[in-house]
Design an enzyme around this catalytic site. Sequence first.
Site, short mmCIF file in Angstrom:
data_model
loop_
_atom_site.label_atom_id
_atom_site.label_comp_id
_atom_site.label_asym_id
_atom_site.label_seq_id
_atom_site.Cartn_x
_atom_site.Cartn_y
_atom_site.Cartn_z
N ASN A 190 0.80 -1.29 -0.08
CA ASN A 190 -0.06 0.07 -0.06
C ASN A 190 0.80 1.08 -0.11
O ASN A 190 2.15 1.13 -0.17
CB ASN A 190 -0.93 -0.04 1.13
CG ASN A 190 -0.25 -0.16 2.48
OD1 ASN A 190 0.50 0.66 2.81
ND2 ASN A 190 -0.46 -1.07 3.36
N ASP A 242 -4.54 -6.41 4.91
CA ASP A 242 -5.62 -7.15 5.29
C ASP A 242 -5.54 -8.50 4.66
O ASP A 242 -5.81 -9.41 5.48
CB ASP A 242 -7.03 -6.50 4.91
CG ASP A 242 -7.20 -5.17 5.72
OD1 ASP A 242 -6.60 -5.26 6.79
OD2 ASP A 242 -7.68 -4.39 4.83
N LYS A 296 9.41 -16.66 -10.63
CA LYS A 296 8.93 -15.48 -11.07
C LYS A 296 7.61 -15.87 -12.01
O LYS A 296 7.79 -16.87 -12.97
CB LYS A 296 9.71 -14.70 -11.89
CG LYS A 296 8.98 -13.45 -12.53
CD LYS A 296 9.66 -12.45 -13.28
CE LYS A 296 9.30 -11.34 -13.93
NZ LYS A 296 10.10 -10.56 -14.83
N PRO A 327 -3.09 -11.65 9.74
CA PRO A 327 -3.38 -11.92 11.10
C PRO A 327 -3.93 -10.42 11.56
O PRO A 327 -3.09 -9.43 10.85
CB PRO A 327 -2.11 -12.00 11.84
CG PRO A 327 -1.12 -11.94 10.88
CD PRO A 327 -1.68 -12.27 9.77
N ASP A 328 -5.00 -10.13 12.34
CA ASP A 328 -5.39 -8.82 12.81
C ASP A 328 -4.42 -8.47 14.27
O ASP A 328 -4.92 -8.81 15.10
CB ASP A 328 -6.86 -8.92 13.07
CG ASP A 328 -7.42 -7.39 13.37
OD1 ASP A 328 -6.72 -6.54 13.86
OD2 ASP A 328 -8.34 -7.30 12.81
N ILE A 329 -3.49 -7.64 13.78
CA ILE A 329 -2.61 -7.47 14.99
C ILE A 329 -3.10 -6.50 16.16
O ILE A 329 -3.11 -6.91 17.06
CB ILE A 329 -1.40 -6.67 14.41
CG1 ILE A 329 -0.46 -7.73 13.22
CG2 ILE A 329 -0.26 -6.51 15.59
CD1 ILE A 329 0.47 -7.02 12.35
N PHE A 339 -5.23 2.96 14.43
CA PHE A 339 -5.30 3.98 13.34
C PHE A 339 -6.29 3.49 12.38
O PHE A 339 -6.50 2.38 12.09
CB PHE A 339 -4.09 4.42 12.56
CG PHE A 339 -3.33 5.42 13.24
CD1 PHE A 339 -3.07 6.85 12.54
CD2 PHE A 339 -2.82 5.45 14.48
CE1 PHE A 339 -2.57 7.86 13.19
CE2 PHE A 339 -2.03 6.46 15.25
CZ PHE A 339 -1.70 7.82 14.43
N LYS A 374 -14.74 0.65 13.63
CA LYS A 374 -13.44 -0.03 13.79
C LYS A 374 -12.98 0.03 15.27
O LYS A 374 -12.53 -0.95 15.80
CB LYS A 374 -12.48 0.74 12.79
CG LYS A 374 -11.11 -0.09 12.92
CD LYS A 374 -9.92 0.61 11.98
CE LYS A 374 -8.69 -0.38 11.77
NZ LYS A 374 -7.74 0.11 10.82
N LYS A 389 -11.96 -3.45 17.03
CA LYS A 389 -10.88 -3.87 17.34
C LYS A 389 -10.73 -3.95 18.83
O LYS A 389 -9.73 -4.56 19.15
CB LYS A 389 -10.10 -2.80 16.89
CG LYS A 389 -9.95 -2.75 15.19
CD LYS A 389 -9.40 -3.90 14.42
CE LYS A 389 -9.36 -3.60 12.98
NZ LYS A 389 -8.51 -4.64 12.14
#
Length: 402
Positions: A212, A280, A290, A307-309, A327, A341, A345
């Site tokens: 990203n 995500d 390659k 994983p959702d840290i 964030f 969120k 979370k």
Amino acid sequence: MQAKITLIIGGGIAAYKCLDLVRRGRERGMSFVCVLTAGGAEFVTPLSLAALSERKVFQDLFSLTDEAEMGHIRLSREADLLVVAPATADLMAKMAHGHADDLASTVLLATDKPVLIAPAMNPMMWRHAATQRNVQRLRDDGIAFVGPEAGDMACGEIGSGRMAEPAHILDAIEARLRGAGARGTGPLAGRRALVTSGPTHEPLDPVRYLANRSSGRQGHALARALQEAGAEVTLISGPVSLPDPAGVHVVRVQSAREMAAAVERALPVDIAIFAAAVADWRPAHEAGQKLKKSSEAPPAIEMTENPDILATVAGRHELRPPVVVGFAAETEKILAHGRAKLARKGCDLICINDVGSGKDVFGGARNAVTILDREGTSRVLPEMDKLDLAREIVAIAAGRLS
């Protein structure tokens, strides 16, 4: 009153940058006394340093006149801060093991003042296990680091090992001179903090990855603000092109899974701020070779969830930090998505970025956030420099901790 700096110049090609460091530092109100090693004198001359600093340059441990006045003791005690730039692998090894066989290493061993070092060496030397052991020992001894930075090296190789630029070193000097980051001082003295920063790179094949637009500038600013407030800080950073904040322990990772593992190892902490833009999803299968373009349709990429840290740490019963900050980068329905969120979370605070079309947030020098807390209140922090914004966020987090 002028800040007094003892500048120890090691034997590396980056020593030439010290001339600019002294010149620009004096523009910021600093005074410099330079200690030139034998290696450093191969790259810069005492005359150049003396002209720019307007002070005598010291080189010889056994100088009859200087040592008659206990010169190495004066150099180590009369400064507000000792700076080593470039800090070569050899000089760092001497510092880590208490050697004192020349003026520079003797001054460093005799000092009771804070020390900041700017490493510079070949990338392989920097990565070597012996160097990294010395780095860890120096960090444990309270030595602050700035850099090294990544890029092209004088030896022709590319990687981490470049000495930080003079402007970055001067920023780190000013942070140390403020005194808040010194051990035992500041509102977060005695506290431990964790920050995640930057993007993650999720490999598709040995050449390609999914990522990203995060630059890591806000996360790195948060680490610096926590350090200024007196906390012992661990910064877990994805791939970025930023210098390490001074006095901060930096762990570099690539993928979300690596970041999750590094976070786990850094616990327990008192404050955890999750500013990294963690992917995500990741490709379910990383190709061993390659992927080649063909006349057929593009390959279908099967995705799997990372994983959702933030949720994992916030939802723990054991080792949950007292203050957890997340964030959220949103492009529409900013507050509604932010509140959702925050609830999903389980964190204490969430900082919402509006990164919609036309917003120069990723990579920009300025940012604005809306902070929501679990009690339902909100606070708008208007656009400002990212470091100033980081200090505001840290002050709010520290308030919850107290």
